[in-house]
Design a protein around this motif. Structure first.
Motif, PDB file in Angstrom:
ATOM      1  N   TRP A 114       0.848  -1.198   0.000  1.00 39.44           N
ATOM      2  CA  TRP A 114       0.000   0.000   0.000  1.00 39.44           C
ATOM      3  C   TRP A 114       0.879   1.242   0.000  1.00 39.44           C
ATOM      4  CZ3 TRP A 114      -1.372   3.551   4.204  1.00 39.44           C
ATOM      5  CH2 TRP A 114      -2.430   4.417   3.853  1.00 39.44           C
ATOM      6  N   THR A 115       0.602   2.175  -0.895  1.00 41.24           N
ATOM      7  CA  THR A 115       1.501   3.311  -1.125  1.00 41.24           C
ATOM      8  C   THR A 115       1.054   4.596  -0.432  1.00 41.24           C
ATOM      9  OG1 THR A 115       0.352   3.690  -3.230  1.00 41.24           O
ATOM     10  CG2 THR A 115       2.422   2.441  -3.297  1.00 41.24           C
ATOM     11  N   GLY A 116      -0.009   4.536   0.360  1.00 40.47           N
ATOM     12  CA  GLY A 116      -0.367   5.687   1.171  1.00 40.47           C
ATOM     13  C   GLY A 116      -1.689   6.332   0.806  1.00 40.47           C
ATOM     14  N   LEU A 117      -2.160   7.192   1.709  1.00 43.65           N
ATOM     15  CA  LEU A 117      -3.456   7.849   1.553  1.00 43.65           C
ATOM     16  C   LEU A 117      -3.512   8.696   0.292  1.00 43.65           C
ATOM     17  CD1 LEU A 117      -6.171   8.457   3.218  1.00 43.65           C
ATOM     18  CD2 LEU A 117      -5.028  10.579   3.861  1.00 43.65           C
ATOM     19  N   LEU A 118      -2.404   9.356  -0.059  1.00 46.74           N
ATOM     20  CA  LEU A 118      -2.417  10.252  -1.195  1.00 46.74           C
ATOM     21  C   LEU A 118      -2.680   9.509  -2.500  1.00 46.74           C
ATOM     22  CD1 LEU A 118      -0.064  13.245  -1.771  1.00 46.74           C
ATOM     23  CD2 LEU A 118      -0.572  11.696  -3.639  1.00 46.74           C
ATOM     24  N   THR A 119      -2.076   8.345  -2.672  1.00 48.45           N
ATOM     25  CA  THR A 119      -2.202   7.623  -3.943  1.00 48.45           C
ATOM     26  C   THR A 119      -3.296   6.562  -3.931  1.00 48.45           C
ATOM     27  OG1 THR A 119      -0.422   6.157  -3.203  1.00 48.45           O
ATOM     28  CG2 THR A 119       0.179   7.983  -4.646  1.00 48.45           C
ATOM     29  N   ASP A 120      -3.623   6.027  -2.757  1.00 44.29           N
ATOM     30  CA  ASP A 120      -4.626   4.951  -2.700  1.00 44.29           C
ATOM     31  C   ASP A 120      -5.527   5.139  -1.481  1.00 44.29           C
ATOM     32  OD1 ASP A 120      -6.059   2.658  -3.236  1.00 44.29           O
ATOM     33  OD2 ASP A 120      -4.489   1.266  -2.623  1.00 44.29           O
ATOM     34  N   PRO A 121      -6.360   6.185  -1.488  1.00 44.53           N
ATOM     35  CA  PRO A 121      -7.151   6.514  -0.302  1.00 44.53           C
ATOM     36  C   PRO A 121      -8.181   5.460   0.074  1.00 44.53           C
ATOM     37  CG  PRO A 121      -7.880   7.819  -2.179  1.00 44.53           C
ATOM     38  CD  PRO A 121      -6.613   7.133  -2.597  1.00 44.53           C
ATOM     39  N   ALA A 122      -8.626   4.654  -0.892  1.00 46.78           N
ATOM     40  CA  ALA A 122      -9.614   3.612  -0.597  1.00 46.78           C
ATOM     41  C   ALA A 122      -8.967   2.336  -0.069  1.00 46.78           C
ATOM     42  CB  ALA A 122     -10.446   3.300  -1.840  1.00 46.78           C
TER      43      ALA A 122
END
Length: 368
Positions: free
Chosen positions: A116-124
């Protein structure tokens, strides 16, 4: 290169071999559009300005308080992040005479391989990679934290992210995987806040010293402006970069001999010797329970009068440990990336660091 339209037309317009079935385009909002939707408020601006001044003064030694950058390894749940911010803000007020507390609001997650690459790139948190939504969520969260009066720290990973978020950040980091990157050194040279350069993933402090020297110099590089247009960005250099000791696999570097050696390398390079120590990552073997042990050993050095240690980094959240991403019954306030200290352990460690700072203040006062 096309910037809009459907995939078929994008492929048709690109030079042969550019797309090759490997790239897809998606039109994102420009920095100006996002900042127009979510503008910097007066309260947030005051918080950021004060936070930058405080971090600069703590790192230079002009403020004898200890800088503490603390918070979740990464934010995956905005509501949990805000709940943590509220508790941390209250604690920061209680310990404000001795500690300058900055909250980790890390919205990008560098990976050694994949994940998982983080809230900015994968918020769901599901691989859908809705970056437009992620940018808005990240900026909204940071605005709310700043309006609480808490300075914000983040790691800069994507070179485009500062155009959307830098006006909300009081302290930034360049990570162990990217500290040797020319792109990130150039980026740091133009950022308007102090930036910590972590030692390399092999443990090398020398690459962090090189990064500081590079970032302190003017650069010119390709970037984007508020309208999303490519422009040449010219920087004047960042004078507030510093080393962060974070250890490496099987090799911690937080002890007194490591601090002395890092200070020696900085002095040889004619740089200030003040530095920050990360009690997590390689220094704790990524064991969240060991973080408290490491932090107290750092505190003992501070209490003994070490003035080169200007800051400490900690990974803490509401609930200790970590949980697997996509759990059927997720635990509110528990990390989905690196394991973190829980709230009670964080309070205890911060109280101990405040006491260590008071002892250092008393010790150095008698030697003046």
């Amino acid at each position: 290169m096309p910037t809009e339209g459907n995939l078929d037309s994008a492929v048709a317009q690109c030079p042969p071999g550019y797309i090759g079935g490997q790239y897809r385009t998606h039109l994102a909002s420009t920095p100006g559009e996002i900042l127009g939707e979510l503008p910097l408020t007066e309260a947030a601006a005051r918080s950021v300005s004060a936070g930058r001044l405080t971090t600069r003064r703590a790192l230079s030694g002009d403020d004898d308080r200890l800088l503490v950058v603390v918070g979740p390894c990464s934010i995956h749940d905005v509501n949990a992040g805000l709940a943590y911010a509220k508790s941390l803000g209250d604690l920061a007020g209680d310990l404000g005479d001795d500690l300058a507390i900055v909250m980790r609001v890390y919205v990008e997650k560098p990976r050694t391989t994949v994940g998982w690459t983080g809230l900015l790139t994968d918020p769901a948190l599901d691989g859908s990679l809705d970056i437009g939504r992620g940018l808005r969520m990240a900026r909204t969260l940071m605005l709310e934290v700043a309006e609480m009066g808490l300075p914000i720290a983040t790691e800069w990973l994507s070179p485009s992210a500062p155009a959307y978020l830098a006006d909300l950040i009081s302290w930034g980091a360049i990570g162990a995987r990217t500290v040797e990157s020319q792109v990130h050194r150039q980026l740091a040279s133009g950022l308007p806040m102090p930036v910590g350069m972590k030692n390399g993933s092999t443990g090398s402090v020398g690459v962090a010293v090189d990064a500081i020297r590079s970032a302190a110099s003017p650069h010119a590089y390709l970037g984007i402006n508020r309208d999303g247009r490519p422009v040449t960005l010219r920087t004047t250099g960042n004078p507030d970069c510093h080393v962060v000791l974070r250890g490496s696999s099987g090799r911690p570097n937080y002890r007194a001999e490591h601090v002395r050696e890092a200070a020696r390398l900085l002095s040889v390079a004619s740089l200030p010797t003040g530095l920050v120590i990360d009690a997590s990552h390689g220094n704790s073997g990524k064991d969240h329970e060991q973080q408290a042990v490491v932090a107290r050993e750092i505190g003992a050095q501070i209490a003994a009068g070490d003035t080169d240690i200007r800051g400490v980094m900690l990974e803490g959240f509401l609930v200790p440990g970590r949980q697997e991403l996509g759990s059927d019954e997720p635990t509110f306030g528990q990390s989905v990336t690196d394991a973190c200290m829980g709230w009670d352990a964080t309070v205890s460690v911060l109280q101990d660091l405040a006491a260590a700072t008071r002892r250092r203040r008393a010790a150095t006062a008698t030697t003046r």
